[in-house]
Every structure is written in structure tokens, then in C-alpha cells.
Scaffold this active site. Sequence first.
Site, PDB file in Angstrom:
ATOM      1  N   LYS A 206     -32.260 -49.402 -22.677  1.00 45.71           N
ATOM      2  CA  LYS A 206     -33.387 -48.830 -21.948  1.00 45.71           C
ATOM      3  C   LYS A 206     -34.684 -49.479 -22.445  1.00 45.71           C
ATOM      4  O   LYS A 206     -35.502 -49.921 -21.671  1.00 45.71           O
ATOM      5  CB  LYS A 206     -33.409 -47.318 -22.180  1.00 45.71           C
ATOM      6  CG  LYS A 206     -34.386 -46.588 -21.321  1.00 45.71           C
ATOM      7  CD  LYS A 206     -34.206 -45.093 -21.488  1.00 45.71           C
ATOM      8  CE  LYS A 206     -35.390 -44.377 -20.886  1.00 45.71           C
ATOM      9  NZ  LYS A 206     -35.398 -42.963 -21.178  1.00 45.71           N
ATOM     10  N   GLU A 212     -29.781 -53.376 -32.915  1.00 43.44           N
ATOM     11  CA  GLU A 212     -28.364 -53.707 -32.802  1.00 43.44           C
ATOM     12  C   GLU A 212     -28.084 -54.498 -31.523  1.00 43.44           C
ATOM     13  O   GLU A 212     -27.426 -55.542 -31.534  1.00 43.44           O
ATOM     14  CB  GLU A 212     -27.502 -52.430 -32.774  1.00 43.44           C
ATOM     15  CG  GLU A 212     -27.457 -51.650 -34.071  1.00 43.44           C
ATOM     16  CD  GLU A 212     -28.539 -50.587 -34.166  1.00 43.44           C
ATOM     17  OE1 GLU A 212     -29.606 -50.746 -33.530  1.00 43.44           O
ATOM     18  OE2 GLU A 212     -28.318 -49.597 -34.881  1.00 43.44           O
ATOM     19  N   GLY A 266     -31.317 -41.660 -22.757  1.00 41.00           N
ATOM     20  CA  GLY A 266     -30.196 -42.565 -23.044  1.00 41.00           C
ATOM     21  C   GLY A 266     -28.851 -41.866 -23.038  1.00 41.00           C
ATOM     22  O   GLY A 266     -27.900 -42.320 -22.403  1.00 41.00           O
ATOM     23  N   ARG A 267     -28.760 -40.714 -23.710  1.00 38.64           N
ATOM     24  CA  ARG A 267     -27.444 -40.066 -23.838  1.00 38.64           C
ATOM     25  C   ARG A 267     -26.996 -39.332 -22.569  1.00 38.64           C
ATOM     26  O   ARG A 267     -25.905 -38.780 -22.536  1.00 38.64           O
ATOM     27  CB  ARG A 267     -27.447 -39.119 -25.047  1.00 38.64           C
ATOM     28  CG  ARG A 267     -28.554 -38.102 -25.089  1.00 38.64           C
ATOM     29  CD  ARG A 267     -28.627 -37.413 -26.447  1.00 38.64           C
ATOM     30  NE  ARG A 267     -29.760 -36.516 -26.570  1.00 38.64           N
ATOM     31  CZ  ARG A 267     -30.974 -36.871 -26.943  1.00 38.64           C
ATOM     32  NH1 ARG A 267     -31.237 -38.146 -27.207  1.00 38.64           N
ATOM     33  NH2 ARG A 267     -31.953 -35.984 -27.048  1.00 38.64           N
ATOM     34  N   GLU A 352     -27.542 -35.153 -31.078  1.00 39.95           N
ATOM     35  CA  GLU A 352     -28.857 -35.797 -30.946  1.00 39.95           C
ATOM     36  C   GLU A 352     -29.790 -34.891 -30.138  1.00 39.95           C
ATOM     37  O   GLU A 352     -31.004 -34.930 -30.304  1.00 39.95           O
ATOM     38  CB  GLU A 352     -28.700 -37.176 -30.265  1.00 39.95           C
ATOM     39  CG  GLU A 352     -29.898 -38.097 -30.438  1.00 39.95           C
ATOM     40  CD  GLU A 352     -29.604 -39.545 -30.056  1.00 39.95           C
ATOM     41  OE1 GLU A 352     -29.038 -40.288 -30.872  1.00 39.95           O
ATOM     42  OE2 GLU A 352     -29.952 -39.940 -28.930  1.00 39.95           O
ATOM     43  N   HIS A 383      -1.221 -32.867 -36.384  1.00 43.27           N
ATOM     44  CA  HIS A 383      -0.597 -33.444 -37.581  1.00 43.27           C
ATOM     45  C   HIS A 383      -1.642 -33.971 -38.552  1.00 43.27           C
ATOM     46  O   HIS A 383      -1.316 -34.702 -39.483  1.00 43.27           O
ATOM     47  CB  HIS A 383       0.350 -34.580 -37.175  1.00 43.27           C
ATOM     48  CG  HIS A 383       1.456 -34.105 -36.281  1.00 43.27           C
ATOM     49  ND1 HIS A 383       2.649 -33.620 -36.767  1.00 43.27           N
ATOM     50  CD2 HIS A 383       1.526 -33.996 -34.932  1.00 43.27           C
ATOM     51  CE1 HIS A 383       3.413 -33.254 -35.748  1.00 43.27           C
ATOM     52  NE2 HIS A 383       2.758 -33.468 -34.627  1.00 43.27           N
ATOM     53  N   LYS A 511     -34.541 -46.061 -37.738  1.00 43.19           N
ATOM     54  CA  LYS A 511     -34.780 -47.418 -37.223  1.00 43.19           C
ATOM     55  C   LYS A 511     -35.901 -48.085 -38.022  1.00 43.19           C
ATOM     56  O   LYS A 511     -35.788 -49.231 -38.439  1.00 43.19           O
ATOM     57  CB  LYS A 511     -35.195 -47.363 -35.746  1.00 43.19           C
ATOM     58  CG  LYS A 511     -34.080 -46.971 -34.791  1.00 43.19           C
ATOM     59  CD  LYS A 511     -34.582 -47.005 -33.352  1.00 43.19           C
ATOM     60  CE  LYS A 511     -33.563 -46.440 -32.390  1.00 43.19           C
ATOM     61  NZ  LYS A 511     -34.072 -46.265 -31.041  1.00 43.19           N
TER      62      LYS A 511
HETATM   63  O1  F6P Z   1     -29.880 -43.420 -30.992  1.00 45.24           O
HETATM   64  C1  F6P Z   1     -31.179 -43.351 -30.528  1.00 45.24           C
HETATM   65  C2  F6P Z   1     -31.325 -43.941 -29.179  1.00 45.24           C
HETATM   66  O2  F6P Z   1     -32.662 -43.921 -28.815  1.00 45.24           O
HETATM   67  C3  F6P Z   1     -30.451 -43.221 -28.153  1.00 45.24           C
HETATM   68  O3  F6P Z   1     -31.018 -42.094 -27.645  1.00 45.24           O
HETATM   69  C4  F6P Z   1     -30.211 -44.311 -27.178  1.00 45.24           C
HETATM   70  O4  F6P Z   1     -29.143 -43.977 -26.372  1.00 45.24           O
HETATM   71  C5  F6P Z   1     -29.958 -45.482 -28.095  1.00 45.24           C
HETATM   72  O5  F6P Z   1     -30.871 -45.297 -29.153  1.00 45.24           O
HETATM   73  C6  F6P Z   1     -30.087 -46.855 -27.492  1.00 45.24           C
HETATM   74  O6  F6P Z   1     -31.380 -47.111 -27.010  1.00 45.24           O
HETATM   75  P1  F6P Z   1     -31.647 -48.260 -25.960  1.00 45.24           P
HETATM   76  O7  F6P Z   1     -30.887 -47.960 -24.721  1.00 45.24           O
HETATM   77  O8  F6P Z   1     -33.132 -48.252 -25.737  1.00 45.24           O
HETATM   78  O9  F6P Z   1     -31.193 -49.557 -26.570  1.00 45.24           O
END
Ligand code: F6P
Length: 544
Positions: A206, A212, A266-267, A352, A383, A511
Site C-alpha cells: 500500500k 521487507e 492493509g489487514r 493488530e 496430537h 519499523k
Molecule cells: O504490519 C504493519 C503494516 O502496516 C500492516 O498493517 C500492513 O498490512 C503491512 O504493514 C504492509 O504494509 P504495506 O502494504 O504498506 O507494505
Amino acid sequence: MKNINPTETNAWLKLEKHFEGFDNFSLREEFKKDASRAEKLTLIDKDFYVDFSKNLITESTRSHLTALATECGLKEAINSYFTGAVINATEKRAVLHTALRTPQNSADSSVISNVNDATESKQKMFKYVDNVLNGTTLTAHGKKFDTVVNIGIGGSDLGPVMVYEALQAYKNDMTLHFVSNVEGDHVEEVLKKINPETTLFVIVSKSFGTQETLTNATTIRNWFTEKIRTDAVSKHFIAVSSNVEKAVNFGIDHTNIFPMFDWVGGRFSLWSTVGMSVALGIGTKNFQSLLDGAHEMDNHFKNVDFEQNIPVQLALMTIWYNNFYRAQSEAIIPYTQYLHRLPAYLQQAIMESNGKCVDRDGNSVTYDTGNIIWGEPGTNSQHAFFQLIHQGTKLIPAHFIAFAKAKYNQPDHHNKLMANFIAQTEALMNGKTRNEAKKDLEKSGKSKEEIELLLPFKVFEGDQPTTTILIDELTPHSIGKLVAMYEHKIFTEGIIWNIYSYDQWGVELGKVLADAVLENIENKEYAGHDSSTTGILKRFGSLN
Ligand code: F6P
């Protein structure tokens, strides 16, 4: 939205009083007393059968909890949620993932422009997906794409991967890989398996600023340009993002950037263009069914009375256990391998969202909020960790989720699976009394001494609460409905706990800190930390 401290409501006071009567509560006794308990405490919405009767509640508990929801302004809050009010106040945003699955002809006038934008972006995505799948859009070498790599993390990964795994029975011949962690070893393992000539890379971010995702995307792009050529990047890399400028700077063709909206967190974004990889893997028709299933649950949540409302009652159970029984966690046990990523997905969605210690007025809360989510599919989990649920010292309310019909005709397997699914909830509820355990030991021919020795270990207290969610069949539609059910459960809890469920400031801190430590690692300068952190940095530095 009204900001109400739930503990100061009349309903809360009544619940506290009501809870005092639960010292000697026994589910066995409740079932004996009332033959229609299950019927009274089961909610059915078409293909969803949700049995709450094996919970530590009575009908009065349900009434008191429902009164709490009403007193906390849930009705008004639902209206604000669906009509696009700025309920994510700390980020000044509306929360409208529901608009992503609303058909244009049934959209409320307050959100029609959001629904129109969502429809337009979905149509763009569907057109792209159809063209890739039918061979209109080809690789740089004029071949058909046969592999997709989704590069994203958090909401840009967990939702898509969970749904894709859930819908394996619906997948086409496209092979999907998901790269999320910044771990270079993981990227290398994926690169080993793919052919750059026929692979499409979907960068989902987003913000297009997540460490990452950008690191992985850059490594993969470098690998790709070495193997193929630089000018092929625009054909093989597409982006899902709301940051068009950054995506273009990365080398993505403007027409291959699929928008995300700031009114979708995002989630909660798997319904949007974030679902691109899923749509490529299962086709647009199935993706549309997923949206339709979610929309069906939206309508249920919006329109059904709270006492009969599945997400509302699920949320109220969580409040009951979390705030009155002081349970710390909730287990999610799907009896299907297809849902093996559901607990991980729900960990982000729930923790979250509702892992917050400040209320909507900015004050520290004086009561517990967000609970810990964990789980694994059954029967494997039987199990593994079921021992602790049966005989441990903690109260662990659990959701048992299963589908009545299997995807393949293996009645022997399915009957055994479902027998376990049903038997476990019964056993967790009933437990085994000292007398029953003794009789079992006698029957097995044990001596008096052995019985004396073993008896304490063979007793099960029972009264371990479970909610059974039995769904007719696993389809894209029912998966959409299931996920939306949890989304609305999260919303309801947040309203009652008087917290903001749609920001995530806690993650932002991590972050920033990681960026600072990265500088230390790269420059091999370790000053300014506590002795533990410095020691770890030095040890790491000495090995690299
Ligand atoms: O984990 C924090 C967060 O902001 C989430 O809410 C989001 O889904 C994720 O990082 C990834 O963010 P982006 O889509 O901006 O890379």
C-alpha cells in the site's frame, strides 16, 4: 461514534453481578436442565450453523451481553462503519473494506463514490487477470505466464496466502509463490524454483515503502534483469499500491499499477487489488464469489438483530471470557488443512486491530482488551497442544470450524475427521469425573493399587468452552463469508472496548527501531545501546 467506557455501563454492572453466579456453573448440568439449550443458543444463516451452547453462558448471559453492545452504541457504530464515517480517527480515514464487495446497484448513497472506485479498480484487475490467463497478455518472450510471485508482507501477504491456500481445490494451472519475510534465504529458495521467462511478479505494498517488500522486490528485480533483460521488467513486474509515484520509480509501467485506497486498511484489503495473485490463481469468477460471500455476511451483520447476529455474538463471547473470566487467549481450530493459514491471518487481523491499551479518548484503558489468537488445524492439533486445553490450568475458549461436505469423495477420511471435530467439543465440555474415570480403569482390568495411583491423572474437569462453526461446504463464497464474519467480530469488540481498531502505531515503532539498528550493523558501530543489545550486535558482527 459514542466513546463509552464499557465498565461504566449499566449492562457491565449487571454482568458483574450475573458472573458471580458462575462459580459452580456446569455445562453438563445446563444441558440436563434444558433439552432445548442447543437449539436456543445456535444461530443459523443459510450455510452457516454456529452453535454457542457449549459456552459458559446461559440465555441471560446472552441478554446481558447484548444489552452491553446496545449500550455501547453498536447500532450507531455499525451505521458509521458502513456509511464511510471517519472511524479510524487517528489516521483520519474511513474504514470501508465492505465497499469493496458491495454491488453498485445496492450501494448506499453515502458510499456510492467509494463503491464506484472499487468497482472500477476491480474491473481493471479482472481484465488484466483474464488477459494473463487467456494468453492475451504475454511475457517479454511472447510466452504464457505460468507462475506468479506475490511480494508483500502483513496484510499484503497474509490475506492472499490464506485465501489461496483455502481455495486450493479451485486453483487453475498457475503456480503461486509468496515472498514476505526480508530473509534472503527465503527469497533464494523461491528463486531456485521459478523460471524468470514465464514468471509474473506482483509487488503488493500500500505504501510502497515497507522495508521487507522493497528489499525483496529489488533483489528479485536484480536477479530478473541479470537472467532476462532490463527492458523486460515492465512486462514481468506489476504493482498493487496507493503510492503510484514510488511504484513508477521502481520501474513499473503506469498501466500496470493497480490502485489501493486509503479507506481500506492493509489487514482488511484482500478483497481489493491486493487479491491480484489470488485472482490469478483461482480466476476472476471464483474471486467474485469470494466477494459475494463476504457481502452476504455484511448484510447479515448490518441487518440481523444482535441476539441473532453471528459476528456480534462471537464478539460478545470474547468480551465475556476476556473481561469476566479473564481468559488470555482464544484458539482457532479449523478441521481442514485448507485453512491452515487461518490462525496466522487472524493473528494479524485481530491482534493488530484490538491490541490497544488506550481508549478512544486517549486515556489508558482500565480493563483488558485484545486477546491472543493461536491455533492449528485439527486433528493435528489434537496430537500437539490439546493436552493443555483438556487438562491444563488455563481457560482457553476455542472456535471449532469445519465443513460438512468434503471436496473429494473420501467418506472414510471425512467421517473420521468430523467424528474428531464433534467428539472433541463434547469431551472438552463434559470432561470426565472421578467416578467415570474410576469405572473406566476398573473396566480395563487395572488393579486396585494401579487405580489409586492413576486416578488423579485420569480426571478431566470439563467446562472448556467451544463454539462450533459448521459450514455446509468450502467454496470461495463460504470462505468470503467466514473472513467477513471475523472482520465484523473485530469491529464489534473494538466498539465495546472503546478503542481504535484500525490503526497500528505499535507496528510503526518497530519499523523505525529496525532502521536505526541496521545503520549500526552496516557501520559496525555499536555504541549507544544497553549492554545486552551491544553484546548481541558485537557477536553478530564478529560472525559476519
Ligand atoms: O504490519 C504493519 C503494516 O502496516 C500492516 O498493517 C500492513 O498490512 C503491512 O504493514 C504492509 O504494509 P504495506 O502494504 O504498506 O507494505
